[in-house]
Write a protein that holds these residues in place. Structure first.
Motif, short mmCIF file in Angstrom:
data_model
loop_
_atom_site.label_atom_id
_atom_site.label_comp_id
_atom_site.label_asym_id
_atom_site.label_seq_id
_atom_site.Cartn_x
_atom_site.Cartn_y
_atom_site.Cartn_z
N LYS A 172 -17.14 -28.92 29.55
CA LYS A 172 -17.33 -29.57 28.25
C LYS A 172 -17.93 -30.97 28.43
CE LYS A 172 -13.70 -27.09 25.79
NZ LYS A 172 -12.37 -27.19 25.16
N LEU A 173 -17.51 -31.67 29.48
CA LEU A 173 -18.12 -32.98 29.76
C LEU A 173 -19.61 -32.83 30.05
CD1 LEU A 173 -15.42 -34.75 31.96
CD2 LEU A 173 -16.21 -35.45 29.70
N LEU A 174 -19.95 -31.80 30.80
CA LEU A 174 -21.37 -31.54 31.09
C LEU A 174 -22.12 -31.20 29.81
CD1 LEU A 174 -21.06 -29.52 34.42
CD2 LEU A 174 -21.98 -31.84 34.13
N MET A 175 -21.50 -30.43 28.93
CA MET A 175 -22.14 -30.08 27.66
C MET A 175 -22.40 -31.35 26.84
SD MET A 175 -19.90 -26.68 26.77
CE MET A 175 -20.63 -26.27 25.18
N ALA A 176 -21.42 -32.23 26.79
CA ALA A 176 -21.58 -33.49 26.05
C ALA A 176 -22.71 -34.33 26.65
CB ALA A 176 -20.27 -34.28 26.06
N THR A 215 -30.30 -35.42 25.78
CA THR A 215 -31.46 -34.74 25.19
C THR A 215 -31.57 -35.01 23.69
OG1 THR A 215 -30.24 -32.70 24.69
CG2 THR A 215 -31.34 -32.84 26.87
N LEU A 216 -30.71 -35.89 23.18
CA LEU A 216 -30.64 -36.15 21.73
C LEU A 216 -30.52 -34.84 20.95
CD1 LEU A 216 -33.26 -39.02 21.25
CD2 LEU A 216 -30.78 -39.21 21.40
N ASN A 217 -29.55 -34.05 21.35
CA ASN A 217 -29.31 -32.76 20.71
C ASN A 217 -30.54 -31.85 20.83
OD1 ASN A 217 -27.80 -30.82 19.38
ND2 ASN A 217 -28.30 -31.60 17.35
N PHE A 218 -31.16 -31.89 22.00
CA PHE A 218 -32.33 -31.08 22.36
C PHE A 218 -33.60 -31.45 21.60
CE2 PHE A 218 -28.59 -28.31 23.14
CZ PHE A 218 -28.67 -28.28 24.51
N THR A 219 -33.67 -32.68 21.08
CA THR A 219 -34.87 -33.11 20.35
C THR A 219 -35.70 -34.14 21.11
OG1 THR A 219 -33.69 -34.86 19.17
CG2 THR A 219 -33.77 -32.69 18.11
N ALA A 220 -35.18 -34.70 22.18
CA ALA A 220 -35.91 -35.72 22.94
C ALA A 220 -37.11 -35.10 23.66
CB ALA A 220 -34.98 -36.38 23.97
N GLN A 274 -36.42 -26.91 29.45
CA GLN A 274 -35.80 -25.59 29.26
C GLN A 274 -34.53 -25.46 30.10
OE1 GLN A 274 -36.71 -23.26 26.96
NE2 GLN A 274 -34.79 -22.25 27.57
N ARG A 275 -34.51 -26.10 31.26
CA ARG A 275 -33.32 -26.02 32.11
C ARG A 275 -32.11 -26.67 31.43
NH1 ARG A 275 -33.74 -30.89 36.43
NH2 ARG A 275 -34.72 -32.28 34.96
N ASP A 276 -32.35 -27.70 30.59
CA ASP A 276 -31.26 -28.32 29.83
C ASP A 276 -30.66 -27.31 28.85
OD1 ASP A 276 -31.70 -30.93 30.97
OD2 ASP A 276 -33.36 -31.21 29.56
N ILE A 277 -31.53 -26.62 28.15
CA ILE A 277 -31.10 -25.61 27.17
C ILE A 277 -30.37 -24.47 27.87
CG2 ILE A 277 -31.93 -23.94 25.46
CD1 ILE A 277 -34.30 -25.99 25.01
N ASP A 278 -30.95 -24.00 28.98
CA ASP A 278 -30.33 -22.90 29.73
C ASP A 278 -28.95 -23.30 30.26
OD1 ASP A 278 -32.63 -21.44 29.24
OD2 ASP A 278 -33.48 -21.76 31.24
N LEU A 315 -28.98 -37.96 14.78
CA LEU A 315 -29.24 -36.63 15.36
C LEU A 315 -29.41 -35.56 14.28
CD1 LEU A 315 -26.75 -36.80 18.33
CD2 LEU A 315 -29.23 -37.05 18.42
N LYS A 316 -28.70 -35.70 13.19
CA LYS A 316 -28.78 -34.72 12.10
C LYS A 316 -30.20 -34.62 11.55
CE LYS A 316 -26.62 -33.64 7.65
NZ LYS A 316 -25.61 -34.11 6.68
N GLU A 317 -30.85 -35.77 11.42
CA GLU A 317 -32.21 -35.82 10.87
C GLU A 317 -33.30 -35.86 11.93
OE1 GLU A 317 -32.13 -38.53 7.06
OE2 GLU A 317 -31.25 -39.54 8.80
#
Length: 175
Positions: A7-11, A17-22, A27-31, A118-120
């Motif tokens: 969970k720490l790694l997930m956080a 990655t700014l919630n995968f938007t940076a 792709q390795r981050d997402i994977d 992050l929401k926007e």
């Protein structure tokens, strides 16, 4: 792997990655995140994490700002005092903008703070005055409202610094 460590790694992945938007998201981050999600069986981790992080920041907004403040001479386009807050939803922070401005002003009269929503997927760059705002308008070719420049997609403070340094370098080469 221990679920708490996962969970720490997930956080960390979500933050970095700014919630995968940076722009730096790979792709390795997402994977990696998807694998950790399966490992922990926490498919609602994102909303839980961002909700708790937002509550933590709002409980002590002043310290959250101070703890992520950078005091550094970079170039003529940026003030020395640069703050950054990464939150999920900008709405409640905009209601507390006086606290944000007062906190920044305690450290310097010229400053900016990058509030990443992050929401926007937007950066709200709040500036101390017209001079700082005008420099940001030149750097990003974006308008401002009440000394706030809004960028989409959101960017990190280090990207603001990089843009300012490149602009400064380009101007000095023309002279």
């Amino acid at each position: 792997m221990d679920k708490d460590i996962a969970k720490l790694l997930m956080a960390a992945i979500l933050d970095n990655t700014l919630n995968f938007t940076a722009k730096a998201t790979k792709q390795r981050d997402i994977d990696a995140y998807n694998k950790l999600e399966i490992l922990t069986n926490c498919f609602d981790f994102r909303s839980t994490y961002f909700g708790e992080a937002q509550n933590f920041i709002e409980k002590d907004l002043v310290n959250a700002i101070v703890n992520d403040m950078k005091l550094e001479e970079t170039c003529e386009y940026l003030p020395k005092t640069l703050g950054q807050l990464t939150i999920y939803d900008i709405t409640t922070i905009l209601d507390k903008l006086k606290i944000v401005k007062d906190t920044m002003h305690r450290y310097d009269e010229n400053w900016l703070i990058n509030i990443i929503s992050l929401k926007e997927n937007k950066s709200y760059i709040v500036c101390s005055d017209e001079e700082v705002t005008d420099n940001l308008i030149k750097m990003f070719n974006m308008p401002s409202t009440n000394n706030i420049v809004v960028l989409q997609p959101s960017i990190f403070r280090k990207e603001i610094i990089k843009t300012a340094l490149e602009m400064s370098k380009n101007v000095s080469h023309r002279k």
